[in-house]
Design a protein around this motif. Structure first.
Motif, PDB file in Angstrom:
ATOM      1  N   ASP A   1       0.859  -1.191   0.000  1.00 57.13           N
ATOM      2  CA  ASP A   1       0.000   0.000   0.000  1.00 57.13           C
ATOM      3  C   ASP A   1       0.895   1.241   0.000  1.00 57.13           C
ATOM      4  OD1 ASP A   1      -1.897   1.943   0.312  1.00 57.13           O
ATOM      5  OD2 ASP A   1      -2.316   1.504   2.418  1.00 57.13           O
ATOM      6  N   PRO A   2       0.854   2.081  -1.051  1.00 54.80           N
ATOM      7  CA  PRO A   2       1.748   3.245  -1.121  1.00 54.80           C
ATOM      8  C   PRO A   2       1.589   4.197   0.070  1.00 54.80           C
ATOM      9  CG  PRO A   2       0.698   2.851  -3.246  1.00 54.80           C
ATOM     10  CD  PRO A   2       0.032   1.946  -2.266  1.00 54.80           C
ATOM     11  N   ASP A   3       0.342   4.508   0.432  1.00 56.02           N
ATOM     12  CA  ASP A   3       0.119   5.448   1.526  1.00 56.02           C
ATOM     13  C   ASP A   3       0.692   4.915   2.830  1.00 56.02           C
ATOM     14  OD1 ASP A   3      -1.151   6.980  -0.306  1.00 56.02           O
ATOM     15  OD2 ASP A   3      -3.185   6.692   0.477  1.00 56.02           O
ATOM     16  N   ALA A   4       0.480   3.634   3.088  1.00 57.52           N
ATOM     17  CA  ALA A   4       0.980   3.049   4.327  1.00 57.52           C
ATOM     18  C   ALA A   4       2.504   3.069   4.361  1.00 57.52           C
ATOM     19  CB  ALA A   4       0.467   1.615   4.469  1.00 57.52           C
ATOM     20  N   MET A   5       3.119   2.736   3.240  1.00 65.29           N
ATOM     21  CA  MET A   5       4.582   2.719   3.185  1.00 65.29           C
ATOM     22  C   MET A   5       5.154   4.123   3.367  1.00 65.29           C
ATOM     23  SD  MET A   5       7.474   1.288   2.968  1.00 65.29           S
ATOM     24  CE  MET A   5       7.056  -0.417   2.600  1.00 65.29           C
ATOM     25  N   ILE A   6       4.543   5.098   2.678  1.00 64.95           N
ATOM     26  CA  ILE A   6       5.030   6.477   2.795  1.00 64.95           C
ATOM     27  C   ILE A   6       4.884   6.971   4.236  1.00 64.95           C
ATOM     28  CG2 ILE A   6       4.636   8.865   2.058  1.00 64.95           C
ATOM     29  CD1 ILE A   6       3.666   7.635  -0.651  1.00 64.95           C
ATOM     30  N   GLY A   7       3.726   6.708   4.835  1.00 65.77           N
ATOM     31  CA  GLY A   7       3.519   7.122   6.217  1.00 65.77           C
ATOM     32  C   GLY A   7       4.522   6.461   7.146  1.00 65.77           C
ATOM     33  N   GLN A   8       4.803   5.196   6.899  1.00 65.76           N
ATOM     34  CA  GLN A   8       5.770   4.474   7.727  1.00 65.76           C
ATOM     35  C   GLN A   8       7.158   5.109   7.620  1.00 65.76           C
ATOM     36  OE1 GLN A   8       5.964   0.273   6.853  1.00 65.76           O
ATOM     37  NE2 GLN A   8       7.998   0.061   7.761  1.00 65.76           N
ATOM     38  N   LEU A   9       7.555   5.430   6.394  1.00 65.52           N
ATOM     39  CA  LEU A   9       8.878   6.035   6.191  1.00 65.52           C
ATOM     40  C   LEU A   9       8.966   7.396   6.869  1.00 65.52           C
ATOM     41  CD1 LEU A   9       9.473   5.162   2.422  1.00 65.52           C
ATOM     42  CD2 LEU A   9      10.626   4.146   4.415  1.00 65.52           C
ATOM     43  N   ALA A  10       7.901   8.206   6.730  1.00 63.86           N
ATOM     44  CA  ALA A  10       7.909   9.542   7.322  1.00 63.86           C
ATOM     45  C   ALA A  10       7.942   9.463   8.837  1.00 63.86           C
ATOM     46  CB  ALA A  10       6.688  10.321   6.848  1.00 63.86           C
ATOM     47  N   ASN A  11       7.107   8.573   9.419  1.00 68.81           N
ATOM     48  CA  ASN A  11       7.054   8.452  10.876  1.00 68.81           C
ATOM     49  C   ASN A  11       8.359   7.909  11.445  1.00 68.81           C
ATOM     50  OD1 ASN A  11       4.443   9.455  11.150  1.00 68.81           O
ATOM     51  ND2 ASN A  11       3.518   7.457  10.759  1.00 68.81           N
ATOM     52  N   MET A  12       8.963   6.954  10.741  1.00 71.92           N
ATOM     53  CA  MET A  12      10.252   6.426  11.190  1.00 71.92           C
ATOM     54  C   MET A  12      11.301   7.528  11.186  1.00 71.92           C
ATOM     55  SD  MET A  12      10.412   2.696   9.310  1.00 71.92           S
ATOM     56  CE  MET A  12      12.165   2.570   9.643  1.00 71.92           C
TER      57      MET A  12
END
Length: 874
Positions: free
Chosen positions: A786-797
């Motif tokens: 899921d692009p949104d989930a991956m992007i959010g994960q990268l940003a939050n990390m």
């Protein structure tokens, strides 16, 4: 008399620096067979005589019978003029019984020569003699210098102005005015270094007048250029010379100007002195209304080089001459004030005529500023309040926020007025601060809340609506928390404030203009609470109202809002069309802020599709207009775009990094609390190309300080950069997965990835280093993410990793509460607002703030925010 016969009359070697174009044009006219009589017209001090002599020397070969110079400065009668002309030539009278004029004309008949007649302005009644010469002797040409045209049928006129002044893109040392000053100063003393900015200021103060430049340069042995400039701005008496071999009429600008005024009639002299009340030019209508100047008098003053009429039909007085002849008269100043306050007050800036009147106000803004200051000085509250709205609108539409805020602050600080009116002016200052991104000089919420209270007590619906509208804007652009973590309550506060303002404007006469403004902001407010349909509906209603009213400028902003909303709805082609329409309107209206904002959006859109060259052209346009108007936001915006393009289009990552540093330096200087997403994108791309994985990852969270996770352009940037980072760390499978995930995003926003050579090389190398089976398996696995989930994960990390890492590196880490306070400080909140937000006492907040300063080794809020941004703590 000295004669010019294929030899040079000695003149200063600097006389012709920077005047090559003028000299060439005059030479072309002198060798043109149709031009028999050429008059060089201009005020005293512009170098007409020297130009005439230089041109004469350069065309000597064109006149085999010679070139002869006659100075007429001391001549006052026709017979004397004839004698001087005769003495200047080799002519010798053979018969005393003949008429000297007829004999001289007979002598000229067969000649091919040039006569240079200098300083003719006081001999205009005798100009017909020159007609006799041209009709009798077809081979003789006349070049005349004069402060006034001769008004002869055969006369060709060329106006001589001041020397070229440096533009923003010029090398100042290459311009004529600066060259002349430096050369003249070098004759006075040895010049090792000179304050070039002050030299330019001197040249601008004297408007490039050569004599004034030379006289000012003569002071460098006693004063610095900055001191010389200061003296000139106060009094022209510094513009004098003590050289013994300079003619009396050129020893000072005061003598030059006095001679010019003595050539006027009494009526012309009186009108001219009244015209000095104007700043930076005036129209015929204003001259007639304020100075009582008739068209005939204005024409005479133009002909006598006391006024200059430009191609737009505006008159101007040389600033030094205006300073010399300036007349201080209370009645005249009050007439000036009344005229220009009325011009501002009555300008229909909300209608189809707005562009015409914006130009009128712009042309006369210095006069309007002077009128405003006079109104404040005279405690004319009615005048100020009648014009405050249009001043605010003009400064918004022409990006003059600083000037508008200063004039409004002048009124607040000096006028004695009722509380409601004072609050209204303060509200307009806040409007300038909000829309112009000015440095915050007051607690905007507190001031607007007080305005709202007074408006309700006074039962002023229009003021109440204005206060609510601005409070809604403040809630959106200056929320109680950073925009990245804006609470639902703040979003709903903005929405309710805007809706209440909208209801009130519906019942206010002439409220449609502000209703449209509120609708545009409501569109954003609805989007922030997830109501996409409400967002689009309000943006469209706002645009329709603007179009109905003829408010084309406002329609440009409405189209920009529609472009933003439709982009977020992933209707990309429609969005781009809206933005392009907005660009066209902003260019037409010359609204610098609007041009920069719309071009910035368009440049990013076309860049996202991989059209790098169009994007670069747009970035250069932003850069040019921002430099010429000194618009700070546009300067860093263009550098940010060019930084990205240096990496993507040119693969010049060092250049990309330097452009990022240049942009960030501007942001740090002017906007210490601001995070610009585009700027950090430039940093990420440059760092990626240079192999700096840590910086790339640190920036993931910064790239979403404004962008949404479902924005395909922003998403593709983060995913592609992380893919490159994983490749550099030899996580080949992870890199392939993210590249596959990029391919799932809409084509519109990820088109750039097909044109970034570095990324394409990485994909090629991944295919070479992995087996076909492994590559395909990783690609399939990535395509299911899921692009949104991956992007959010990268940003939050990135947020957690960077903040934790940075905080632990401090000698004494910040506590969780101190980190929270620091975030609210960065959001622009005061200590009192922070106390309310966190339910703490004011004293406790001050203790936390002092602890933050001590642990971060800083002394102020600005330093703390800058330091936290620099290391990634925010």
């Amino acid at each position: 008399m000295e004669a010019v016969i294929n030899i040079n009359i000695p003149t200063p070697r600097t006389s012709f620096i920077g005047r090559g174009d003028e000299i060439n044009e005059i030479i072309d006219l002198l060798i043109d067979p149709d031009c028999r009589l050429l008059t060089l017209v201009g005020p005293g001090g512009v170098g007409k005589t020297r130009l005439g002599i230089e041109v004469a020397n350069r065309v000597a070969d064109e006149f085999p019978d010679g070139i002869y110079f006659a100075s007429l400065a001391s001549v006052w009668a026709t017979d004397d003029m004839l004698d001087v002309m005769i003495d200047a030539t080799p002519f010798v009278s053979q018969q005393e019984r003949y008429d000297p004029k007829q004999e001289f004309l007979k002598y000229l008949e067969g000649k091919n020569m040039l006569l240079v007649l200098d300083n003719f302005e006081h001999l205009l009644d005798y100009a017909p003699l020159l007609s006799e010469i041209t009709s009798t002797a077809p081979g003789v040409k006349l070049m005349v210098t004069s402060r006034e045209a001769l008004n002869l049928e055969e006369e060709w006129v060329r106006r001589i102005e001041g020397m070229d002044l440096p533009d923003l893109d010029d090398d100042p040392v290459e311009t004529g005015a600066v060259q002349l000053f430096l050369d003249r100063a070098g004759q006075v003393r040895r010049i090792d270094s000179l304050d070039l900015e002050s030299v330019i200021q001197i040249c601008r103060l004297v408007e490039g007048m050569p004599l004034a430049i030379e006289l000012s340069a003569g002071w460098v042995n006693a004063l610095t250029p900055a001191d010389i400039a200061g003296e000139i701005s106060r009094n022209i008496d510094i513009l004098t010379s003590t050289h013994r071999n300079i003619a009396e009429r050129h020893r000072s600008m005061r003598v030059v100007f006095n001679h010019s005024l003595q050539l006027l009639t009494e009526e012309e002299r009186e009108v001219f002195k009244r015209l000095t009340v104007f700043n930076c030019g005036f129209t015929r209508e204003a001259a007639e209304a304020i100075a009582g100047a008739s068209v005939t008098t204005l024409a005479n003053l133009v002909n006598k080089s006391l006024l200059h009429l430009n191609s737009a039909g505006r008159y101007a007085i040389h600033e030094l001459l205006r300073q010399y002849a300036a007349r201080v008269d209370d009645e005249l100043m009050d007439q000036h004030k009344a005229y220009f306050i009325e011009l501002l007050r009555t300008a229909p800036l909300k209608t189809r005529e707005q562009l015409v009147y914006l130009d009128l106000i712009e042309n006369d803004f210095e006069n309007i500023r002077k009128a405003w200051e006079r109104a404040v000085e005279m405690q004319d509250v009615d005048a100020i309040m009648s014009a405050i709205e249009n001043l605010s609108l003009y400064c918004d539409m022409r990006t003059q926020f600083q000037v508008g805020a200063r004039l409004m602050r002048l009124a607040v600080d000096n006028l004695k007025m009722p509380e409601l009116l004072r609050r209204r002016v303060i509200a307009n200052i806040i409007r300038m601060m909000l829309f112009g991104y000015l440095e915050r000089e007051m607690d905007m919420r507190e001031e607007l809340a007080a305005y709202l209270d007074v408006a309700r007590k006074e039962k002023s619906v229009e003021d109440e609506a204005f206060a609510l509208y601005l409070l809604g804007v403040v809630a959106m652009v200056k929320p109680k928390r950073d925009l990245r973590c804006q609470t639902v309550q703040v979003k709903e506060d903005a929405l309710s404030l805007m809706e209440e303002a909208l209801d009130l404007y519906a019942g206010v006469e002439g409220g449609m203009f502000y209703e449209a403004d509120v609708r545009t902001w409501l569109g954003n407010a609805y989007y922030n609470v997830g109501d996409i349909d409400g967002a689009l509906e309000n943006q469209r209603i706002g645009q329709q109202i603007r179009r109905q009213m003829g408010d084309r400028h406002g329609e440009g902003w409405a189209l920009m809002g529609l472009g933003d909303i439709t982009y977020r709805m992933k209707r990309y082609e429609e969005s781009e069309e809206y933005i392009r329409q907005s660009v066209d309107i902003m260019r037409e209206y010359r609204t610098v802020k609007g041009i920069v904002t719309s071009l910035n959006t368009l440049s990013f859109l076309v860049m996202s599709r991989g059209q790098f060259e169009e994007s670069r052209d747009l970035a250069y346009e932003i850069q040019a207009i921002s430099r010429s108007s000194d618009y700070t936001e546009g300067k860093y915006t263009s550098l940010s775009l060019l930084s990205i393009l240096a990496s993507l289009a040119d693969e010049d990552y060092q250049a990309g990094m330097q452009l990022y540093l240049d942009a960030q330096a501007i942001i740090d200087q002017f906007f210490a609390t601001y995070i610009d997403t585009m700027t950090y994108a430039g940093l990420s791309f440059a760092a990626c190309g240079l192999g700096d994985v840590e910086t790339v990852r640190r920036n993931h969270k910064r790239l979403f300080s404004k962008w949404n996770y479902n924005d395909p352009a922003a998403g593709s940037i983060v995913l592609a950069l992380e893919a490159a980072a994983r490749y550099h760390e030899d996580d080949l499978a992870g890199a392939v997965e993210l590249l596959a995930l990029v391919e799932k995003l809409p084509e519109y926003g990820r088109g750039w990835t097909k044109h970034w050579v570095h990324l394409m090389d990485i994909q090629t190398e991944l295919q070479d280093r992995l087996s076909t089976e492994m590559f395909e398996r990783c690609w399939e696995r990535g395509s299911k993410l899921d692009p949104d989930a991956m992007i959010g994960q990268l940003a939050n990390m990135a947020i957690l990793d960077v903040q934790g890492e940075v905080n632990q590196k401090l000698a004494e880490p910040l506590t969780e509460r101190e980190l929270e306070v620091l975030g609210l400080v960065a959001a622009g909140m005061s200590n009192r607002e922070i106390a309310e937000e966190l339910v703490l006492s004011l004293g406790t907040v001050k203790v936390h703030t002092r602890n933050i300063y001590q642990k971060m080794n800083v002394n102020s809020r600005t330093q703390a925010i800058a330091a936290a941004n620099e290391v990634g703590l925010l």
